[in-house]
Structure formats: C-alpha cells, structure tokens
Scaffold this active site. Sequence first.
Site, PDB file in Angstrom:
ATOM      1  N   SER A 229       0.835  -1.193   0.000  1.00 54.94           N
ATOM      2  CA  SER A 229       0.000   0.000   0.000  1.00 54.94           C
ATOM      3  C   SER A 229       0.869   1.242   0.000  1.00 54.94           C
ATOM      4  O   SER A 229       1.997   1.229   0.509  1.00 54.94           O
ATOM      5  CB  SER A 229      -0.887   0.032   1.252  1.00 54.94           C
ATOM      6  N   ASP A 230       0.358   2.337  -0.570  1.00 53.08           N
ATOM      7  CA  ASP A 230       0.971   3.617  -0.268  1.00 53.08           C
ATOM      8  C   ASP A 230       0.773   3.843   1.224  1.00 53.08           C
ATOM      9  O   ASP A 230      -0.158   3.312   1.836  1.00 53.08           O
ATOM     10  CB  ASP A 230       0.328   4.741  -1.094  1.00 53.08           C
ATOM     11  N   TRP A 231       1.629   4.641   1.818  1.00 54.05           N
ATOM     12  CA  TRP A 231       1.649   4.742   3.287  1.00 54.05           C
ATOM     13  C   TRP A 231       0.315   5.250   3.825  1.00 54.05           C
ATOM     14  O   TRP A 231      -0.160   6.312   3.439  1.00 54.05           O
ATOM     15  CB  TRP A 231       2.808   5.627   3.710  1.00 54.05           C
TER      16      TRP A 231
END
Length: 820
Positions: A229-231
Amino acid sequence: MAERDAVERAVARALERLDLAAKADLLAGRDMWALRAMPGIGLGELVMSDGPIGVRGRRWTAVDPSVAMPSPTALAAGWDPGLARRVGRLLAQEARRKGVHLLLAPTVNLHRSPLGGRHFEAYSEDPLLTGEIGTAYVRGVQDGGVGVTVKHFVANDAESERFTVNNTVGPRALRELYLAPFEAIVRRARPWGVMAAYNAVNGVPMTEHAELLRGVLREEWGFDGVVVSDWFGARSTAGAIRGGLDLAMPGPVTVYGEALAAAVRAGEVDERLVDEAAARVLRLAARAGLLAGAPARPAAPAEVDGAALAREVAVRGCVLLRNAPRHGRPVLPIDPYGGGVALIGAAARHARVLGGGSAQVFPDHVVPPLDGLRAALPRRTPLVYATGADPSDELAPAGAGFVLRAVALDSAGRELGGEPLPSGQVQWMGDLPEGVAYDEVVAVEVRGEFVPAVAGAHRFGTRGNGGFRLEVGGRVLFDGVQADTHEDPFEAFFGRPLERGAVELAKGEPVEVALRYTLPPELAELPLQAVGFSLLHGEPEQDPDELLAEAVAVAAAAETAVVVVATTERVESEGFDRADLRLPGRQDELVARVAAVNPRTVVVVNAGAPVEMPWREEVAAVLLAWFPGQEAGAALADVLLGAEEPGGRLPTTWPASLTDAPVRQVAPHDGELAYDEGPSIGYRAWAARSGPAPAYPFGHGLGYTSWEYTAIEVRPSAADGVLATVRVEVRNTGGRAGREVVQLYLTPADGDRRLAGFAAVAAGPGESAEAVIEVPARAAQWWDEEAGGWRPVPGPLTVDAARSSAAPLLTAPLPASDAP
C-alpha cells in the site's frame, strides 16, 4: 531457473513453519520503513526507503546525507534508457550503503495535466517514453540486488483529495495510457514490488481492486512480486486481502497484523489468501538475501561516482527551448572569454534542486549556479550577481552560518539523546537518534549559534504543529502553540512556515539561537512514531523595487545576462495541485525588464513542470534545467559555456498558457474526478483539436549543431512483439559534434499519432549516423472496449521520423499489426 527453484523451496519451508498470527504479522510493517524479522525461520529485517531521485534510508535527516539526482522529468528529458539504467545502479549502491532492500520508486504515473502537483516526480505525458525510462531504471536498481516498488498503481495523476478521490477512467484510456507503463515494466523488468495508490478507480479503492491487482497485474501480466500500500493507504482488512494487497504499510498499526488474524478466525477471510500474500513477502525477502536457504544477495556492481553521474544527468536533461541569433550567431553557448556575464535571480544563488514531499533527500552539498559559473569562467571574465526578484516570500530552514544540535527531552527535562542538525529541519520518522525512545519524548530542543554573513534585521520563524519557544540572542521571539490544518495529512503534519520576528545582527558576530518544540498530544494518536518541525531563517529583507533596479543595471552593463527563474515548494510539491502555471513573485517582470536592456538575455528555467513564459519571444535563449539535483551549478556552467551540449528533449508538452492546455481539471467534484478526455492527453490532445499551438511541443529540443534527416527504411520484423525495424539516417550539418534524438511517430488513418520509438545518435561535423529503432506491435494496436482486448489499428499506417511531435521530417508506410 535453478536459482528461482531454490527461492521457491526456501519460501515454502519458511511458510509452513508460521502460524496464522505470524503470517498476519508478516504482512504488516514493524515500523515506518521495515518489516519484522523472524529469526526462528531465518528471516531478516527488510528495510524500505523512499526515492526516486535518491535513497533516503530509514532516517529522513541531513545527518545521513544522500546523493541527490535530478528530477525524473530531467531524467526522462534525456530520452536515454541507458542513462536511466546507470542511475538505477547508483541508487542500488546508495541503498546498500544505507541498509535498504526495497526502493519505493520509480513513479510512472503520467503527466495528464500540467497542474499535477507531483508532475516533477513522474517521467512524461507519453506511456511509451515512460515505460522505456522506467524499465531501464528498474533494471538498474535490481542489477544491484535491490528491489523496486513501481508506483502509484494506477491513475494517480493528481494530488487533490488524493486519499479519497474516485477517478473514473474509461477502459481504453486505462489500458492505452495509464496501465501501459506498468505493463511494460512488469513484463520486461520483473520488478520486486508495485505500490497500490491511495485513490479509487471506477469506484474501487486501489488497495482493494481485485480486477486490477489480481486480474490484470498478476494473472494477465504474470507479476510475482509484492503489492504494498501507499503509506496509510490500506483501510479495510477483508477488502485489502481479497483485493490482492500483500503489505499494509507503515506499522505497527495497520489493517493487517492482529486485525487480519482476527478476520480469519471470524470466518471473514479465507486463510489461503493470507498464505498467498505471506509467500510473496517471503519471496521478496529471499530475493533480498534475507531468507535462510535462498541464494545469497547478488554482489554489488562496480562503484558509481554519484556526483559525476548527477552532473551528467543534469546536463543530458537540459532542454534548449530557444536560441535566437544575435549579431549573426546564436547567443548560446556563451564565449567564456567574451565580455562579462550578469547572473540574476534568487535561484541562481540558492537553486531549487529537487521537488517537495517524500521525494526529498538531503545531499551533502549543492552546487548553486553562481558557484558553478564562478568556477568555470576564466578569472578575467567578469561575473556580477544580482538577486533581482525572489520567487518566495517564505523563510527557509536554517542553513549557512548555523551550527545546531537537536536534543530530545523527557517530561523531567532529562536529555534522552540527540544529534547534530546540518539544517534547521528535524525530521525523525521511524528510527530516532540513538538512545531516544519515542514514548519518552516530550520535547525537542534545537540549540546552537548563528554567524551572520550580512548585517541587518535577520528574520526567524517556525514550521510544524505543537508548542514553540524561539529565542535569538536571549530575546524571545515567540512562545506559543502553532496549529496548522490541511486536508492532506502530509501537509498537515509539516505545517506552514511562519515568521516570528526579526533581530538586528552584526556581520560576523555569533549569536545564540534556541528553539524548544513541545510535541502536541494529538501526535500520540497517529499510527506512526514521528517528530517533524523546523527552525526557519531569512536574511534581512531588501526593497523589491531596488532589487529589480539593481538587476536591470548589472544586466545593462554586461555582454550577456543570464536570469534564473524558479518555482517554489509552495508551487510544486506532494500534497496539493497547482492553481496556475505562473512563475511566483515578480520574476516575469524581472525577465521582461532585463530583456529590454540586454538583447543577449538567456533565461534558465528551474522548475520541474511547465510554467508560463510570456517573455519567451523577447529573450535570446531559454534553457530548461528542471530540478537539476546536487550538481546543478556545475552542469549549468557546462551547458551555458559550451563544454557540453544541452541534449534534452521535452518529455511533456509546454503550453503557452494554462487556458490552452487540453486537460485542466485535477480537482474532484463531489469526490469524483472524471477522465472525460479519454485517451486524448498530451500531444495527442493538442494534435486532435484546432486552436492555439503549444509554446513548445512534446519532443522539442535544440542543440548546438544542426541536423538533416536523409533517409528512412522500414523492414517488417518477425521478432516477438515487434512490428517493424526502422532505420533513419541523419547528418550533422553544423560546426560541432552533437547528439540527436530521432523520434518515430505512428500515424493511422484516423490521424491519432502516437510515439512508436526513439533512439539517440551522435556525430561530428559533416558526419552521418544511423538510428535503428524497433517499433513495438502494441504501438499499432488499440483497446477494443466492447471485445475487451487489443485490436490492430485499422487502415493504412505511416511512420514519421521527427525532431518532435510537431516536426515530422521523413515519412514511410508501415506494415499493419496482426498480433493481439
């Protein structure tokens, strides 16, 4: 094959020794940048780091500096996959030095609109050019035994409401444009990772998008790496694991870990999905040499000189947009033994070398244009500097003249630990200084002294959220709370820069400076351990009218005036999109006034994305330097003085004004952003409509010599995935050696031209060179939305050999594509 089998055996052995809780923990970050080590199965700690222009490492701090390469737009402007691969190898070297196994780069989203705030971090408006540069970059990094995470999958082309926006994209545009670079990289470079974007696509969050993550990425393209995931981008435990997300970052608080194990126990999630994701994470660890029984990590390649490569990329990326003759010859290159040079602009003294946001790194040095020109010009050639106009009215982090240290304190005022602070920025995310436990930190003090380079009223300020007490020379400038709000969490965390007061200081006399920062209670509620704030400083203010007048005077007295104009972090950065394309401050006025008194005015544009240039026809030359990295001034001097040729070509179209741009909508309406333009973006959109021409077309770029295109030959190809091989002969008709980028554009019967290939050649004066370019079969195909597959473009096809998308020089028929 034997190595791959060994990896799979090691993965299977490790997986069978893990219970449900351990497998679920494996899919959740241990902290901001690392995955948890499991010594019982021989699994080491895997560390990730942001890119793409450098490797930050676990600590986002100037204490551990990084090589800072030019922006991705500059790299793409080189139109040189070989150079991109070398950049990747350098970054692998940096990653290994910093103990990093997985680089969170490259960004291969497209320049859908010039208003995109992160435009500088992506390569191009064209999917083929993006795919070629991205493929080479990925191969380079992974040559060095370091993985990549290609991002942001997919249609993450703007920053407005980026965490929640639903981008509605038609199947044809999705396939032909936005998925295309990812497909090229996955099929040809086998990246270890792909990052799922924050946004939703057609109603489904990308971290849960089974159709794209499982269906297209894995099953159709054969991707066998991890999807991360993106953060803070994963929001649903069951939705993410069913959708195909392997890693939910950062940790320790995520939707995976204990939450995932509980979902399996409750019957909400099939444990088989957890096993599949865990196997992929273990495969990643094996590739990084972190899993017992797997082959050792590949040996590091030959050492790369980071500064030399940064300089080379900056030179290669420079795009000469205009070079008008004065007294019979073009103004550039400047004769170093000619008359004097006036160098003008705040960015000439303090160059902006990289874009804002998570792409930032801290280099150990930066060569500004002023220093670069001073070093390159003969001593007898006069060089005079004037500020002219400052693009920013904000204070910057404390830098030159400051000697600072940051110290963490507990509730009793006891020092927990600290470290030197090369700049006024404290950015502790994940790992803190040695001996500092985040749970004990109540405050951080920045202490030290400042020796002014000039006398006057020096300005000081703060940036961040929390309590501040700022003292300079024993005088309290601010004692209170700063609380900033912003819809984007990244921007909200760092806050706005605010001026707190000015102090009269004498030149060369040291003064004590102290800033105490008290962490706000709301930090304890964040799902990460982070401290971020800044001590700001600005030299005494000067009257703007006087600065402009001084610049005009020095320009009038010089043979050549070089004006450096720039954007700022308030204009181009992660977390927000641009409101317009105008240069900030009074820079347009500065250029116009200098050009009025000096016909040999050269403008250097220090920006990562298009800007309006209302004066472009009034000046002698325009040179685009992008965000040029740490060797900015040295590279600029090479190009301005003719030691090197500006070999770049535009990777994106530059409009004369924002109103001319085909796509201007980047802000969602009621949470939705419609890609109504379909596949018509960039040069394809400009060519498909009547109206104003762009200021400079895609692929445009001049050099210091001239070229004639003399012959084109097309031969059908039997190679898999290749439609034809095109040979183009060119001749250098100028007086010096040069580099030409031969571009091929395919034009079907409907006139929808698209880039089909490119190659760079070099030749001396009077010499000929041959570019050999393979045209991929995909270039002659379109996505049939009804049939759900690729189909040959109907009708006759021609291929143009061109200097830009708007300058075809040779044309030949092209065989039709029969490949699916």
